[in-house]
Design an enzyme around this catalytic site. Structure first.
Site, PDB file in Angstrom:
ATOM      1  N   ARG A 111      24.213  10.903  16.175  1.00 29.02           N
ATOM      2  CA  ARG A 111      24.618  10.770  14.848  1.00 29.02           C
ATOM      3  C   ARG A 111      24.015   9.270  14.231  1.00 29.02           C
ATOM      4  O   ARG A 111      23.148   8.500  15.058  1.00 29.02           O
ATOM      5  CB  ARG A 111      26.232  10.328  14.567  1.00 29.02           C
ATOM      6  CG  ARG A 111      26.818   9.204  15.344  1.00 29.02           C
ATOM      7  CD  ARG A 111      28.190   9.158  15.053  1.00 29.02           C
ATOM      8  NE  ARG A 111      28.776   7.677  15.637  1.00 29.02           N
ATOM      9  CZ  ARG A 111      29.914   7.376  15.376  1.00 29.02           C
ATOM     10  NH1 ARG A 111      30.951   8.223  14.665  1.00 29.02           N
ATOM     11  NH2 ARG A 111      30.385   6.260  15.757  1.00 29.02           N
ATOM     12  N   ASN A 149      30.101   6.396   6.890  1.00 27.42           N
ATOM     13  CA  ASN A 149      31.353   6.079   7.799  1.00 27.42           C
ATOM     14  C   ASN A 149      30.632   5.009   8.869  1.00 27.42           C
ATOM     15  O   ASN A 149      29.404   5.243   9.465  1.00 27.42           O
ATOM     16  CB  ASN A 149      31.360   7.345   8.647  1.00 27.42           C
ATOM     17  CG  ASN A 149      32.659   7.338   9.506  1.00 27.42           C
ATOM     18  OD1 ASN A 149      33.749   7.017   9.376  1.00 27.42           O
ATOM     19  ND2 ASN A 149      32.405   7.240  11.239  1.00 27.42           N
ATOM     20  N   GLU A 150      31.272   3.999   9.171  1.00 24.52           N
ATOM     21  CA  GLU A 150      31.196   2.935  10.057  1.00 24.52           C
ATOM     22  C   GLU A 150      29.418   2.601   9.973  1.00 24.52           C
ATOM     23  O   GLU A 150      28.588   2.605  10.794  1.00 24.52           O
ATOM     24  CB  GLU A 150      31.230   3.507  11.672  1.00 24.52           C
ATOM     25  CG  GLU A 150      32.802   3.507  11.593  1.00 24.52           C
ATOM     26  CD  GLU A 150      32.992   3.584  13.428  1.00 24.52           C
ATOM     27  OE1 GLU A 150      34.131   3.489  13.799  1.00 24.52           O
ATOM     28  OE2 GLU A 150      32.260   4.315  14.097  1.00 24.52           O
ATOM     29  N   GLU A 308      40.684   3.555  11.431  1.00 26.19           N
ATOM     30  CA  GLU A 308      40.511   4.287  12.754  1.00 26.19           C
ATOM     31  C   GLU A 308      41.190   3.509  13.848  1.00 26.19           C
ATOM     32  O   GLU A 308      40.850   2.174  13.815  1.00 26.19           O
ATOM     33  CB  GLU A 308      39.213   4.649  13.069  1.00 26.19           C
ATOM     34  CG  GLU A 308      38.545   5.796  12.262  1.00 26.19           C
ATOM     35  CD  GLU A 308      36.898   6.040  12.805  1.00 26.19           C
ATOM     36  OE1 GLU A 308      36.767   6.001  14.074  1.00 26.19           O
ATOM     37  OE2 GLU A 308      36.125   6.543  12.059  1.00 26.19           O
ATOM     38  N   TRP A 316      33.957   6.201  25.437  1.00 27.00           N
ATOM     39  CA  TRP A 316      32.773   5.538  25.312  1.00 27.00           C
ATOM     40  C   TRP A 316      32.532   4.142  26.353  1.00 27.00           C
ATOM     41  O   TRP A 316      31.647   3.325  26.212  1.00 27.00           O
ATOM     42  CB  TRP A 316      32.247   5.037  23.805  1.00 27.00           C
ATOM     43  CG  TRP A 316      33.166   4.270  22.965  1.00 27.00           C
ATOM     44  CD1 TRP A 316      34.198   5.297  22.099  1.00 27.00           C
ATOM     45  CD2 TRP A 316      33.361   3.270  22.786  1.00 27.00           C
ATOM     46  NE1 TRP A 316      34.962   4.334  21.445  1.00 27.00           N
ATOM     47  CE2 TRP A 316      34.605   2.980  21.974  1.00 27.00           C
ATOM     48  CE3 TRP A 316      33.200   1.780  23.513  1.00 27.00           C
ATOM     49  CZ2 TRP A 316      35.444   1.716  21.580  1.00 27.00           C
ATOM     50  CZ3 TRP A 316      33.780   0.763  23.298  1.00 27.00           C
ATOM     51  CH2 TRP A 316      34.758   0.720  22.244  1.00 27.00           C
ATOM     52  N   GLU A 356      32.703  13.730  21.777  1.00 29.84           N
ATOM     53  CA  GLU A 356      33.987  12.736  21.831  1.00 29.84           C
ATOM     54  C   GLU A 356      34.841  13.718  22.071  1.00 29.84           C
ATOM     55  O   GLU A 356      36.200  13.385  21.767  1.00 29.84           O
ATOM     56  CB  GLU A 356      34.232  12.147  20.258  1.00 29.84           C
ATOM     57  CG  GLU A 356      33.014  11.156  20.089  1.00 29.84           C
ATOM     58  CD  GLU A 356      33.335  10.660  18.826  1.00 29.84           C
ATOM     59  OE1 GLU A 356      33.457   9.107  18.547  1.00 29.84           O
ATOM     60  OE2 GLU A 356      33.473  11.137  17.808  1.00 29.84           O
ATOM     61  N   LYS A 357      34.694  14.636  23.108  1.00 29.28           N
ATOM     62  CA  LYS A 357      35.751  15.839  23.285  1.00 29.28           C
ATOM     63  C   LYS A 357      36.952  15.124  24.086  1.00 29.28           C
ATOM     64  O   LYS A 357      38.179  15.446  24.223  1.00 29.28           O
ATOM     65  CB  LYS A 357      35.209  16.820  23.993  1.00 29.28           C
ATOM     66  CG  LYS A 357      34.463  16.653  25.310  1.00 29.28           C
ATOM     67  CD  LYS A 357      33.940  18.090  25.744  1.00 29.28           C
ATOM     68  CE  LYS A 357      33.066  17.932  27.031  1.00 29.28           C
ATOM     69  NZ  LYS A 357      31.684  17.255  26.761  1.00 29.28           N
ATOM     70  N   HIS A 359      37.842  11.862  23.891  1.00 27.55           N
ATOM     71  CA  HIS A 359      38.504  11.003  22.929  1.00 27.55           C
ATOM     72  C   HIS A 359      39.773  11.347  22.777  1.00 27.55           C
ATOM     73  O   HIS A 359      40.167  12.323  22.246  1.00 27.55           O
ATOM     74  CB  HIS A 359      37.734  10.682  21.782  1.00 27.55           C
ATOM     75  CG  HIS A 359      38.018   9.231  20.967  1.00 27.55           C
ATOM     76  ND1 HIS A 359      39.317   9.152  20.555  1.00 27.55           N
ATOM     77  CD2 HIS A 359      37.332   8.252  20.675  1.00 27.55           C
ATOM     78  CE1 HIS A 359      39.426   7.927  19.742  1.00 27.55           C
ATOM     79  NE2 HIS A 359      38.080   7.299  20.092  1.00 27.55           N
TER      80      HIS A 359
END
Length: 663
Positions: A111, A149-150, A308, A316, A356-357, A359
């Protein structure tokens, strides 16, 4: 001036329906209502599906999701979907890809694979933003716009040729002519003198240490480049959807330092922040409290939005620690106690695939029949009860000064000790003061300090003349200030203030430091009051200050370690070393008492007590219950008001109380 976009203390989350079938969408909305969700952030990573080919948009599925959410009473924080470019864009225009300091292209496949200065990326992104704004700017569910985003999370700095040209333009505006740049950068050193801006490059990998002011200016440019990009999206949204406020989610944390959020905040209609507990730190929840207080400082004391956080583990860190029962409530209320009027999470459902599965999410892989989802629903109910807290101010008697510009400068190469890192002292003093029950604002060095009884200046290595003058005026006017080692050393160009350290504060403090004497890792010094310190020592003289304690050993035994000077109606302290935790707490207690700073006495070690307006938050992360005395109503437990006399509230282990004090 826009109102806060969500009523009460809303709970929300990122929602990524493109990862799931339409049948799941309907179940999602029903479960969101069950959990007490007030809003979702929609569309963050949807670009590739919303615009599958250049200029061809597919909004049908998105319209359906938005309709379901609106029917379910769920408000929407609408992301502009520009955070990650689709493969067709990076294939057709590889020049938009970012490049690192070694000259390596950072390829697609994750990303934020885009250069902040790329005009090609901006052209395509703004086209999508305009389409989104025209289509959804008037939708009744859309309460907030969410730019990208971020911003800068993974592409905060780019060293490509496009960025180099943008850097030169930024320098031209900043300095006007190349002679002024040469003066600012000290280019007489190492034959770096420039005769044209065209010769200037970003600080790419070099044979030795790069020019420090060049590095500092590149950090400033990089923050400004992303801010300029944010403004470009925001301006489109304001033109086409003027009644909906705009934000972008900040990343105020210890491991993210590439944006100067004090400069960004004026461009936000509401300040929003992402925060994740970092278990690589010795005390991750103390770091959360610090970043919450800093976010409030960035927001100018106004309420802010937690966009968030994590219901449990992240994905991570080297070891991703799960939250114990009760910690989800405590961590969420810590944000609310320190000014958040909404609590958001990543994400609604834990992903089946992708990076991110693992997370955590509101709905875990185990589904809604799980302890985690039941905790989420209990949190939603608790936040609904606390709705009356929304908008209440946090009032602090103590301020800690903090500056991203000083952070960038302090952590440059070739300093007296690579062990000294800018956030360390700020966190230590914040932790000591809040542990004693003080409420602390974390604010910019040039802020108005007149409302504080105590101001702490931790390792403010780079200090402007205005900040130095402001602190001096504050002390003259009756304030109490503590300045620590390695503060006031350089000006805004990273040039040493000559005549003895700490140059910017030397006259105020009545001390003069002739030499730094940093300590090797593991080495300690003893002070004559018996306390111990590490990391740092200095060769100090105190021609116009009282010596409170001296070094008993170390590089210069007998030299001042802590001084105090009465100035006008106030007091200025100087600390020339890093005391251990116990000594830091003892000194914090002494100076806070002398300054008359308001404090709560915590009922037990580790218990946090924070006041927000009329409301007192008691957060008990320990494994034992604690009892607090109160004159009010425990909102979470629903106790009856205590009329005219003190009552008690017992807070269970890993639980919280929020007490509305009587007038």
């Amino acid at each position: 001036m826009f109102e806060f976009p969500f009523p009460g203390i809303a709970m929300g989350c990122d929602y990524n329906p493109e990862q799931w079938s339409p049948e799941v969408w309907r179940e999602d909305v029903a479960l969101m209502r069950e959990a007490g969700l007030g809003f979702v952030t929609l569309g963050v990573f949807s670009w590739a599906l919303l615009e599958p080919e250049p200029g061809r948009f597919d909004f049908g599925w998105f319209d359906e999701v938005l309709g379901l959410l609106h029917e379910g009473g769920i408000a929407v924080d609408m992301a502009t979907a520009t955070a990650a470019p689709p493969p067709w864009l990076t294939t057709a225009h590889p020049e938009v890809l970012p490049v690192d300091a070694d000259g390596r292209t950072l390829w697609p496949g994750s990303r934020q694979s885009w250069c902040p200065s790329s005009p090609v990326f901006r052209e395509h992104a703004l086209r999508l933003v305009a389409e989104m704004a025209r289509r959804y700017g008037g939708h009744p569910a859309v309460r907030l716009w969410h730019v990208s985003n971020e911003l800068g999370c993974h592409n905060g700095r780019c060293w490509c040729d496009v960025s180099a040209a943008a850097f030169r333009d930024w320098l031209t505006k900043r300095y006007g002519d190349v002679d002024e740049l040469n003066r600012a950068w000290g280019t007489a050193f190492w034959s770096q003198h420039y005769t044209s801006f065209e010769q200037v490059l970003p600080p790419r990998v070099t044979p030795a240490v790069p020019n420090p002011t060049q590095q500092l200016d590149f950090a400033r440019f990089s923050s400004d480049a992303l801010l300029d990009y944010h403004r470009a999206e925001r301006d489109v949204l304001r033109e086409l959807s003027p009644t909906v406020p705009v934000t972008t989610n900040f990343m105020v944390s210890t491991h993210q330092s590439e944006q100067d959020y004090f400069r960004w905040a004026p461009d936000q209609d509401v300040v929003s922040q992402d925060h994740y507990l970092d278990h690589r730190l010795a005390d991750p929840r103390a770091e959360q409290a610090f970043t919450d207080d800093l976010t409030r400082g960035v927001a100018g004391g106004r309420a802010w939005l937690l966009m968030e956080s994590a219901t449990s583990a992240v994905n991570w860190q080297p070891v991703n620690v799960a939250k114990r029962p009760g910690e989800l409530l405590l961590d969420s209320l810590r944000h609310v106690a320190r000014g958040a009027d909404a609590v958001g999470f990543f994400q609604w459902r834990a992903s089946r695939a992708g990076a991110e599965k693992y997370h955590s999410a509101l709905v875990p892989h185990a589904g809604p029949d799980s302890e985690r989802f039941r905790e989420v629903a209990a949190l939603g109910a608790a936040l609904a009860v606390l709705g009356e807290v929304a908008g209440s101010p946090v009032r602090a008697d103590v301020a800690v000064l903090f500056d991203w510009d000083a952070w960038w400068a302090c952590d440059l190469d070739s300093h007296p000790s690579a062990e000294l890192r800018y956030p360390d002292a700020a966190h230590r003093w914040h932790r000591a003061l809040t542990g004693l029950g003080a409420t602390v604002d974390v604010v910019h060095p040039e802020s108005d300090l007149s409302g504080y009884r105590l101001v702490v200046v931790p390792t403010l290595y780079l200090c402007s003349d205005a900040a130095a003058a402001g602190l001096a005026a504050y002390v003259e006017g009756g304030g109490h200030a503590l300045v620590t080692y390695f503060s006031g050393i350089v000006d805004g160009h990273d040039h040493v203030r000559l005549g003895g350290y700490p140059g910017a504060f030397r006259d105020l403090l009545g001390v003069r430091v002739e030499e730094f004497a940093p300590l090797l890792p593991g080495a300690t010094v003893t002070l004559d009051d018996g306390s111990r310190a590490d990391l740092w020592a200095e060769v100090v003289t105190a021609p116009d200050a009282e010596v409170v304690s001296r070094f008993a050993d170390g590089p210069r035994p007998g030299g001042p370690a802590l001084t105090r000077r009465a100035v006008g109606g106030g007091v200025a302290w100087y600390l020339a070393t890093r005391p251990d935790e116990a000594a830091t707490t003892a000194l914090a207690d002494r100076i806070a008492r002398e300054a008359g700073a308001a404090r709560f006495e915590p009922p037990a070690p580790g218990v946090e007590v924070v006041r927000r307006g009329r409301y007192v938050f008691v957060l008990n992360p320990t494994d034992e219950p604690v009892t607090v005395f109160t004159r009010g109503v425990d909102l979470l437990a629903g106790d009856l008001p205590v009329a005219g006399s003190a009552g008690t509230v017992t807070v269970a282990a890993r639980d919280a109380a929020v007490i509305r004090e009587e007038e």
